[in-house]
Motif scaffolding. Structure first.
Motif, PDB file in Angstrom:
ATOM      1  N   ASP A   1       0.738  -1.164  -0.012  1.00  0.00           N
ATOM      2  CA  ASP A   1       0.107  -0.016  -0.016  1.00  0.00           C
ATOM      3  C   ASP A   1       1.102   1.535   0.060  1.00  0.00           C
ATOM      4  O   ASP A   1       0.892   1.910   1.002  1.00  0.00           O
ATOM      5  CB  ASP A   1      -0.906  -0.266   1.147  1.00  0.00           C
ATOM      6  N   ASN A   2       1.602   1.319  -0.869  1.00  0.00           N
ATOM      7  CA  ASN A   2       2.440   2.317  -1.102  1.00  0.00           C
ATOM      8  C   ASN A   2       2.648   2.928  -2.620  1.00  0.00           C
ATOM      9  O   ASN A   2       2.313   2.144  -3.577  1.00  0.00           O
ATOM     10  CB  ASN A   2       3.539   2.414  -0.478  1.00  0.00           C
ATOM     11  N   PHE A   3       3.119   4.330  -2.974  1.00  0.00           N
ATOM     12  CA  PHE A   3       3.240   4.675  -4.313  1.00  0.00           C
ATOM     13  C   PHE A   3       4.651   4.931  -4.599  1.00  0.00           C
ATOM     14  O   PHE A   3       5.533   4.991  -3.891  1.00  0.00           O
ATOM     15  CB  PHE A   3       2.283   5.966  -4.444  1.00  0.00           C
ATOM     16  N   GLU A   4       4.917   5.346  -5.739  1.00  0.00           N
ATOM     17  CA  GLU A   4       6.244   5.637  -6.216  1.00  0.00           C
ATOM     18  C   GLU A   4       6.808   6.705  -5.420  1.00  0.00           C
ATOM     19  O   GLU A   4       8.059   6.658  -4.999  1.00  0.00           O
ATOM     20  CB  GLU A   4       6.284   6.057  -7.830  1.00  0.00           C
ATOM     21  N   ALA A   5       6.117   7.810  -4.995  1.00  0.00           N
ATOM     22  CA  ALA A   5       6.447   8.999  -4.253  1.00  0.00           C
ATOM     23  C   ALA A   5       6.888   8.593  -2.774  1.00  0.00           C
ATOM     24  O   ALA A   5       7.872   8.986  -2.282  1.00  0.00           O
ATOM     25  CB  ALA A   5       5.492  10.143  -4.157  1.00  0.00           C
ATOM     26  N   ASP A   6       6.400   7.554  -2.267  1.00  0.00           N
ATOM     27  CA  ASP A   6       6.346   6.983  -0.737  1.00  0.00           C
ATOM     28  C   ASP A   6       7.688   6.178  -1.145  1.00  0.00           C
ATOM     29  O   ASP A   6       8.671   6.178  -0.183  1.00  0.00           O
ATOM     30  CB  ASP A   6       5.379   6.054  -0.387  1.00  0.00           C
ATOM     31  N   ARG A   7       7.842   5.451  -2.268  1.00  0.00           N
ATOM     32  CA  ARG A   7       9.157   4.511  -2.239  1.00  0.00           C
ATOM     33  C   ARG A   7      10.370   5.358  -2.514  1.00  0.00           C
ATOM     34  O   ARG A   7      11.482   5.222  -2.064  1.00  0.00           O
ATOM     35  CB  ARG A   7       8.873   3.736  -3.439  1.00  0.00           C
ATOM     36  N   ARG A   8      10.264   6.661  -2.953  1.00  0.00           N
ATOM     37  CA  ARG A   8      11.527   7.520  -3.227  1.00  0.00           C
ATOM     38  C   ARG A   8      11.909   7.998  -1.826  1.00  0.00           C
ATOM     39  O   ARG A   8      13.193   7.955  -1.786  1.00  0.00           O
ATOM     40  CB  ARG A   8      11.332   8.631  -4.260  1.00  0.00           C
ATOM     41  N   VAL A   9      10.807   8.247  -1.093  1.00  0.00           N
ATOM     42  CA  VAL A   9      11.505   8.873   0.312  1.00  0.00           C
ATOM     43  C   VAL A   9      11.891   7.739   1.165  1.00  0.00           C
ATOM     44  O   VAL A   9      12.929   7.923   1.813  1.00  0.00           O
ATOM     45  CB  VAL A   9       9.869   9.516   0.976  1.00  0.00           C
ATOM     46  N   ALA A  10      11.172   6.763   0.936  1.00  0.00           N
ATOM     47  CA  ALA A  10      11.926   5.574   1.644  1.00  0.00           C
ATOM     48  C   ALA A  10      13.424   5.090   1.343  1.00  0.00           C
ATOM     49  O   ALA A  10      14.044   4.703   2.030  1.00  0.00           O
ATOM     50  CB  ALA A  10      10.786   4.113   1.509  1.00  0.00           C
ATOM     51  N   GLU A  11      13.527   5.005   0.196  1.00  0.00           N
ATOM     52  CA  GLU A  11      14.804   4.804  -0.398  1.00  0.00           C
ATOM     53  C   GLU A  11      15.889   5.686  -0.221  1.00  0.00           C
ATOM     54  O   GLU A  11      16.973   5.553   0.418  1.00  0.00           O
ATOM     55  CB  GLU A  11      14.657   4.342  -2.122  1.00  0.00           C
ATOM     56  N   ALA A  12      15.491   6.953  -0.107  1.00  0.00           N
ATOM     57  CA  ALA A  12      16.371   8.117   0.092  1.00  0.00           C
ATOM     58  C   ALA A  12      16.754   7.996   1.592  1.00  0.00           C
ATOM     59  O   ALA A  12      17.823   8.340   1.983  1.00  0.00           O
ATOM     60  CB  ALA A  12      15.873   9.293  -0.154  1.00  0.00           C
ATOM     61  N   THR A  13      15.659   7.745   2.420  1.00  0.00           N
ATOM     62  CA  THR A  13      16.066   7.481   3.980  1.00  0.00           C
ATOM     63  C   THR A  13      16.810   6.433   4.155  1.00  0.00           C
ATOM     64  O   THR A  13      17.897   6.546   4.871  1.00  0.00           O
ATOM     65  CB  THR A  13      14.586   7.703   4.637  1.00  0.00           C
ATOM     66  N   MET A  14      16.569   5.415   3.621  1.00  0.00           N
ATOM     67  CA  MET A  14      17.357   4.317   3.733  1.00  0.00           C
ATOM     68  C   MET A  14      18.974   4.294   3.429  1.00  0.00           C
ATOM     69  O   MET A  14      19.794   3.882   4.043  1.00  0.00           O
ATOM     70  CB  MET A  14      16.810   3.069   3.065  1.00  0.00           C
ATOM     71  N   THR A  15      19.121   5.191   2.504  1.00  0.00           N
ATOM     72  CA  THR A  15      20.598   5.412   2.018  1.00  0.00           C
ATOM     73  C   THR A  15      21.176   6.368   3.140  1.00  0.00           C
ATOM     74  O   THR A  15      22.561   6.200   3.307  1.00  0.00           O
ATOM     75  CB  THR A  15      20.515   6.262   0.596  1.00  0.00           C
ATOM     76  N   ALA A  16      20.546   7.384   3.595  1.00  0.00           N
ATOM     77  CA  ALA A  16      21.110   8.352   4.413  1.00  0.00           C
ATOM     78  C   ALA A  16      20.939   7.630   5.581  1.00  0.00           C
ATOM     79  O   ALA A  16      22.106   8.094   6.527  1.00  0.00           O
ATOM     80  CB  ALA A  16      20.331   9.690   4.380  1.00  0.00           C
ATOM     81  N   VAL A  17      20.266   6.703   6.242  1.00  0.00           N
ATOM     82  CA  VAL A  17      20.085   6.395   7.706  1.00  0.00           C
ATOM     83  C   VAL A  17      20.388   4.557   7.814  1.00  0.00           C
ATOM     84  O   VAL A  17      19.373   4.046   7.385  1.00  0.00           O
ATOM     85  CB  VAL A  17      18.810   6.634   8.064  1.00  0.00           C
ATOM     86  N   PRO A  18      21.442   4.322   8.175  1.00  0.00           N
ATOM     87  CA  PRO A  18      21.613   2.819   7.955  1.00  0.00           C
ATOM     88  C   PRO A  18      20.483   2.222   8.925  1.00  0.00           C
ATOM     89  O   PRO A  18      20.648   2.630  10.323  1.00  0.00           O
ATOM     90  CB  PRO A  18      23.204   2.825   8.572  1.00  0.00           C
ATOM     91  N   GLY A  19      20.117   1.108   8.536  1.00  0.00           N
ATOM     92  CA  GLY A  19      19.257   0.136   9.501  1.00  0.00           C
ATOM     93  C   GLY A  19      17.818   0.549   9.673  1.00  0.00           C
ATOM     94  O   GLY A  19      17.290  -0.039  10.525  1.00  0.00           O
ATOM     95  N   VAL A  20      17.564   1.814   8.963  1.00  0.00           N
ATOM     96  CA  VAL A  20      16.097   2.255   9.482  1.00  0.00           C
ATOM     97  C   VAL A  20      15.036   0.961   8.955  1.00  0.00           C
ATOM     98  O   VAL A  20      13.938   1.331   9.763  1.00  0.00           O
ATOM     99  CB  VAL A  20      15.967   3.593   8.665  1.00  0.00           C
ATOM    100  N   ARG A  21      15.184   0.481   7.572  1.00  0.00           N
ATOM    101  CA  ARG A  21      14.328  -0.473   7.238  1.00  0.00           C
ATOM    102  C   ARG A  21      14.114  -1.668   8.536  1.00  0.00           C
ATOM    103  O   ARG A  21      13.113  -2.070   8.652  1.00  0.00           O
ATOM    104  CB  ARG A  21      14.426  -0.772   6.096  1.00  0.00           C
ATOM    105  N   GLU A  22      15.559  -2.150   8.801  1.00  0.00           N
ATOM    106  CA  GLU A  22      15.346  -3.220   9.601  1.00  0.00           C
ATOM    107  C   GLU A  22      14.830  -2.924  10.959  1.00  0.00           C
ATOM    108  O   GLU A  22      14.097  -3.777  11.625  1.00  0.00           O
ATOM    109  CB  GLU A  22      16.909  -3.685   9.753  1.00  0.00           C
ATOM    110  N   SER A  23      14.994  -1.682  11.248  1.00  0.00           N
ATOM    111  CA  SER A  23      14.470  -1.270  12.646  1.00  0.00           C
ATOM    112  C   SER A  23      13.145  -1.373  12.581  1.00  0.00           C
ATOM    113  O   SER A  23      12.364  -1.613  13.574  1.00  0.00           O
ATOM    114  CB  SER A  23      15.029   0.234  13.046  1.00  0.00           C
ATOM    115  N   ALA A  24      12.418  -0.712  11.527  1.00  0.00           N
ATOM    116  CA  ALA A  24      11.105  -0.593  11.405  1.00  0.00           C
ATOM    117  C   ALA A  24      10.266  -2.204  11.198  1.00  0.00           C
ATOM    118  O   ALA A  24       9.490  -2.610  11.930  1.00  0.00           O
ATOM    119  CB  ALA A  24      10.641  -0.099  10.075  1.00  0.00           C
ATOM    120  N   ARG A  25      11.147  -2.899  10.726  1.00  0.00           N
ATOM    121  CA  ARG A  25      10.588  -4.468  10.667  1.00  0.00           C
ATOM    122  C   ARG A  25      10.646  -4.950  12.065  1.00  0.00           C
ATOM    123  O   ARG A  25       9.943  -5.773  12.460  1.00  0.00           O
ATOM    124  CB  ARG A  25      11.274  -5.089   9.905  1.00  0.00           C
TER     125      ARG A  25
END
Length: 263
Positions: A26-50
């Motif tokens: 349930d996400n769009f391209e604009a959301d994915r761009r922000v998510a990927e940019a944050t993942m690049t800048a912030v190590p481990g943010v996706r793993e922490s969310a999970r």
């Protein structure tokens, strides 16, 4: 996915960014761009969310095994894998869950998804957690939950969206005062305590947009939310360390989590 009525898919939204990190659809391209940019800048943010989502599931399952049959999920976000009612009703089909969120985007995504077992009940209300008295007085809340019996208040990754001027501690207290002794508080919260200063600075720089703004707090500040509760073991810890081995190895630990029992 196609955009529900009233949803602009070109504007990123924090709930859909979080959904992307969790592996949701349930996400769009604009959301994915922000998510990927944050993942690049912030190590481990996706793993922490999970790991935070996994903490929610472990806590709900643990409380259900302790006999809790009622859950008030405050600030639920977009439904994704491992929703509270799914976890609770897998253990106890008669469990009753009320989801609360004030975001019409979340409401649009949630209407058709939050259905529970015939033995239990699942309800969803559009209300603002910052107005706890209105939430508590809502007819659907009163119809679904019995406030003479223990209730688990679920505030996972929600208070970090509430600024100090809105008195997050007062909000928690109002909800806590409404439930009987033997109820529980399940809480997780963003912190910068557990990362280096360089990593913290990178996070703050990467998350100043409206789509991603959050208020990190210290362990001492977060512990105060449990003033009316006794923290159960292992206390307030990194969400990945709460009771079980984490699903995902943290390269940086962003979230504290804890569960407390009301005195």
């Amino acid at each position: 996915m196609s955009a529900p009525n009233g949803i602009n898919p070109n504007i990123p939204h924090s709930a859909r960014v979080y959904d992307y990190w969790l592996g949701g659809k349930d996400n769009f391209e604009a959301d994915r761009r922000v998510a990927e940019a944050t993942m690049t800048a912030v190590p481990g943010v996706r793993e922490s969310a999970r790991n935070n989502r996994a903490f929610l599931g472990r806590a709900v399952r643990h409380l259900t095994q302790l006999g809790i049959r009622q859950f008030l999920d405050l600030g639920t976000g977009i439904p994704t894998q491992g929703n509270v009612h799914e976890v609770a009703q897998a253990e106890a089909p008669d469990a009753r869950v009320v989801y609360v969120d004030n975001d019409p985007i979340v409401m649009a995504h949630a209407r058709a998804l939050l259905t529970g077992t015939p033995q239990g009940k699942t309800a969803y209300i559009e209300a603002d957690v910052r107005d706890p008295r209105a939430v508590l007085a809502h007819p659907e809340v009163r119809e679904t939950l019995d406030f003479t019996q223990p209730i688990a208040l679920v505030m996972v990754a929600v208070l970090m969206h509430i600024q100090d001027q809105d008195d997050p501690a007062g909000i928690v207290k109002t909800f806590a005062d409404a439930v009987p002794a033997g109820s529980y508080l399940v809480l997780s919260h963003l912190t910068l305590d557990l990362v280096s200063q360089q990593t913290a600075d990178a996070y703050l720089a990467a998350t100043q947009s409206q789509a991603m703004h959050r208020t990190p707090r210290t362990g001492e500040q977060i512990t105060r939310y449990f003033d009316e509760f006794d923290l159960i073991e292992p206390g307030l810890v990194a969400v990945s360390e709460w009771r079980e081995t984490p699903l995902f190895t943290d390269t940086a630990t962003w979230m504290y989590g804890g569960v407390g029992r009301k005195r």
